[in-house]
Design a protein around this motif. Structure first.
Motif, PDB file in Angstrom:
ATOM      1  N   HIS A  95       0.838  -1.210   0.000  1.00  0.00           N
ATOM      2  CA  HIS A  95       0.000   0.000   0.000  1.00  0.00           C
ATOM      3  C   HIS A  95       0.871   1.258   0.000  1.00  0.00           C
ATOM      4  O   HIS A  95       0.539   2.255  -0.648  1.00  0.00           O
ATOM      5  CB  HIS A  95      -0.925   0.006   1.216  1.00  0.00           C
ATOM      6  CG  HIS A  95      -2.159  -0.801   1.048  1.00  0.00           C
ATOM      7  ND1 HIS A  95      -3.063  -0.599   0.026  1.00  0.00           N
ATOM      8  CD2 HIS A  95      -2.651  -1.851   1.781  1.00  0.00           C
ATOM      9  CE1 HIS A  95      -4.059  -1.461   0.133  1.00  0.00           C
ATOM     10  NE2 HIS A  95      -3.837  -2.233   1.186  1.00  0.00           N
ATOM     11  N   GLY A  96       1.998   1.199   0.730  1.00  0.00           N
ATOM     12  CA  GLY A  96       2.902   2.347   0.768  1.00  0.00           C
ATOM     13  C   GLY A  96       3.483   2.658  -0.591  1.00  0.00           C
ATOM     14  O   GLY A  96       3.478   3.824  -1.035  1.00  0.00           O
ATOM     15  N   PHE A  97       3.984   1.630  -1.281  1.00  0.00           N
ATOM     16  CA  PHE A  97       4.519   1.833  -2.634  1.00  0.00           C
ATOM     17  C   PHE A  97       3.417   2.293  -3.584  1.00  0.00           C
ATOM     18  O   PHE A  97       3.640   3.152  -4.435  1.00  0.00           O
ATOM     19  CB  PHE A  97       5.157   0.546  -3.154  1.00  0.00           C
ATOM     20  CG  PHE A  97       6.536   0.288  -2.628  1.00  0.00           C
ATOM     21  CD1 PHE A  97       7.579   1.165  -2.890  1.00  0.00           C
ATOM     22  CD2 PHE A  97       6.802  -0.831  -1.859  1.00  0.00           C
ATOM     23  CE1 PHE A  97       8.857   0.940  -2.414  1.00  0.00           C
ATOM     24  CE2 PHE A  97       8.074  -1.079  -1.368  1.00  0.00           C
ATOM     25  CZ  PHE A  97       9.112  -0.184  -1.639  1.00  0.00           C
TER      26      PHE A  97
ATOM     27  N   MET B 284       3.660 -12.053  -5.831  1.00  0.00           N
ATOM     28  CA  MET B 284       2.638 -11.552  -6.753  1.00  0.00           C
ATOM     29  C   MET B 284       1.230 -11.813  -6.224  1.00  0.00           C
ATOM     30  O   MET B 284       0.335 -10.966  -6.347  1.00  0.00           O
ATOM     31  CB  MET B 284       2.825 -12.212  -8.121  1.00  0.00           C
ATOM     32  CG  MET B 284       1.839 -11.770  -9.192  1.00  0.00           C
ATOM     33  SD  MET B 284       0.487 -12.940  -9.353  1.00  0.00           S
ATOM     34  CE  MET B 284       1.361 -14.351 -10.014  1.00  0.00           C
ATOM     35  N   VAL B 285       1.021 -12.974  -5.615  1.00  0.00           N
ATOM     36  CA  VAL B 285      -0.285 -13.295  -5.029  1.00  0.00           C
ATOM     37  C   VAL B 285      -0.631 -12.314  -3.907  1.00  0.00           C
ATOM     38  O   VAL B 285      -1.781 -11.875  -3.783  1.00  0.00           O
ATOM     39  CB  VAL B 285      -0.297 -14.752  -4.505  1.00  0.00           C
ATOM     40  CG1 VAL B 285      -1.542 -15.012  -3.658  1.00  0.00           C
ATOM     41  CG2 VAL B 285      -0.258 -15.734  -5.675  1.00  0.00           C
ATOM     42  N   VAL B 286       0.365 -11.953  -3.112  1.00  0.00           N
ATOM     43  CA  VAL B 286       0.127 -10.980  -2.044  1.00  0.00           C
ATOM     44  C   VAL B 286      -0.261  -9.632  -2.632  1.00  0.00           C
ATOM     45  O   VAL B 286      -1.156  -8.944  -2.117  1.00  0.00           O
ATOM     46  CB  VAL B 286       1.373 -10.836  -1.142  1.00  0.00           C
ATOM     47  CG1 VAL B 286       1.176  -9.724  -0.114  1.00  0.00           C
ATOM     48  CG2 VAL B 286       1.665 -12.148  -0.425  1.00  0.00           C
ATOM     49  N   ILE B 287       0.392  -9.231  -3.716  1.00  0.00           N
ATOM     50  CA  ILE B 287       0.044  -7.962  -4.375  1.00  0.00           C
ATOM     51  C   ILE B 287      -1.404  -7.994  -4.849  1.00  0.00           C
ATOM     52  O   ILE B 287      -2.168  -7.040  -4.659  1.00  0.00           O
ATOM     53  CB  ILE B 287       0.994  -7.688  -5.566  1.00  0.00           C
ATOM     54  CG1 ILE B 287       2.417  -7.427  -5.062  1.00  0.00           C
ATOM     55  CG2 ILE B 287       0.505  -6.499  -6.393  1.00  0.00           C
ATOM     56  CD1 ILE B 287       3.444  -7.287  -6.169  1.00  0.00           C
ATOM     57  N   VAL B 288      -1.800  -9.120  -5.459  1.00  0.00           N
ATOM     58  CA  VAL B 288      -3.166  -9.244  -5.977  1.00  0.00           C
ATOM     59  C   VAL B 288      -4.188  -9.150  -4.853  1.00  0.00           C
ATOM     60  O   VAL B 288      -5.172  -8.407  -4.940  1.00  0.00           O
ATOM     61  CB  VAL B 288      -3.332 -10.581  -6.738  1.00  0.00           C
ATOM     62  CG1 VAL B 288      -4.807 -10.831  -7.066  1.00  0.00           C
ATOM     63  CG2 VAL B 288      -2.521 -10.568  -8.022  1.00  0.00           C
TER      64      VAL B 288
END
Length: 341
Positions: free
Chosen positions: A88-90, A123-127
């Protein structure tokens, strides 16, 4: 003669079953890893390649990968909240489309260092953190897995294909980076730009009905690692079972023809195909054609790469949903690189 014909027909039947059954039968699709394991077992039995040594090898080889998936699953469970905050920060520092494009690019690039498996889990965490709508989510996952599959080949630690090439040719750690590095970077940029263009920002209506953040249970983590274990076993059995056909009909073909035929790595293990096709006497253009054909087509279907099956299983992406995006995208990129080469 009849025995050889029976073997060839049996292997062709298995190939088409592996290719099409997950697309049309739901129970097979939901248990893809076990299905591939039995198909691989049947393939190696039909080809006459089963032996005690092979069974021991195929039983031991997946332990490292399954262990990595299990440990990574535990780490992500324990560190889920900090990771979500970091993402979320990025995300807050840049426009949504720029964040999506950079994510696809750096997931591919970093996969050569952190391995394709870990990159897929990140990538799954990003999704799950961004909570995109379903169509955008699938597009982002497929494009990211294409990127990860390419980028992981930059070093021998990224994925088995790269390890086999460096070991078989007795070359340096940076050999693949020098051989196909420019093409891989172009591919990563291509997938990144596509992701930035086609992945849409989530809307308020979707956020109201989006799935809540939920920590994965220990049982789920263990089951996924076990499924990956059988998945890798199945791929190794498939590769061993199909090796007589590959050695007889494929290895003597021209590089340009091999480039397109290697699309079968969308179903078969590209590491096995690499072991069968790569030789020290090959010219640089031939090596490039074979490797890029294998790497690109690995993203077309779920069985083509370990990151595909990890992300599809965790995010409940069906074989049909994946193929709808992966197949046409893979064919287009294969055409672009064919002209490039």
């Amino acid at each position: 003669m009849w025995g050889r014909l029976f073997m060839q027909l049996g292997l062709l039947l298995i190939f088409f079953l592996v290719l099409f059954l997950p697309l049309i039968i739901t129970i097979i699709e939901k248990n893809l890893e076990v299905f591939l394991f039995f198909m691989g077992l049947f393939a190696v039995l039909i080809s006459g390649g089963m032996s005690r040594a092979l069974f021991v090898k195929v039983s031991l080889d997946p332990i490292q990968i399954a262990g990595a998936v299990f440990i990574a699953g535990l780490l992500f469970r324990w560190l889920q909240r900090p990771l979500e905050k970091m993402i979320h920060g990025f995300r807050s520092l840049m426009p949504f489309r720029l964040f999506i494009g950079l994510s696809v690019f750096f997931l591919g690039l970093l996969s050569s260092v952190i391995t394709a498996i870990i990159a897929a889990l990140v990538m799954v965490v990003i999704v799950t953190t961004l909570q995109m709508d379903r169509k955008s989510e699938i597009k982002f996952v497929v494009l990211s897995c294409f990127s990860i599959g390419l980028g992981a080949a930059l070093t021998p630690i990224g994925e088995p294909l790269a390890t086999i090439v460096v070991g078989k040719l007795h070359t340096s750690f940076f050999f693949l980076m020098e051989l196909i590095g420019p093409e891989i970077i172009v591919g990563l940029l291509l997938f990144s730009v596509l992701a930035a263009l086609v992945v849409k920002r989530q809307n308020r209506h979707y956020l109201e009905r989006s799935r809540p953040h939920r920590k994965e249970g220990y049982e789920e983590i263990g089951v996924r690692a076990l499924k990956i274990y059988f998945f890798v076993m199945g791929l190794e059995f498939l590769g061993e079972g199909f090796e007589p056909l590959i050695n007889k009909y494929f290895t003597s073909l021209s590089p340009s023809l091999l480039y397109w035929i290697n699309m079968i790595s969308a179903v078969l293990d590209n590491a096995t195909l690499t072991a069968a096709e790569i030789g020290r006497s090959m010219s640089t253009p031939t090596l490039k054609a074979i490797l890029l054909g294998l790497l690109i087509s690995g993203g077309m279907l779920i069985p083509g790469n370990i990151p595909n099956i990890i992300s599809a299983g965790k995010l409940k992406i069906t074989s049909a949903e994946w193929a709808k995006i992966g197949v046409p995208l893979g064919l287009c990129v294969m055409g672009i690189f064919y002209l490039w080469l």
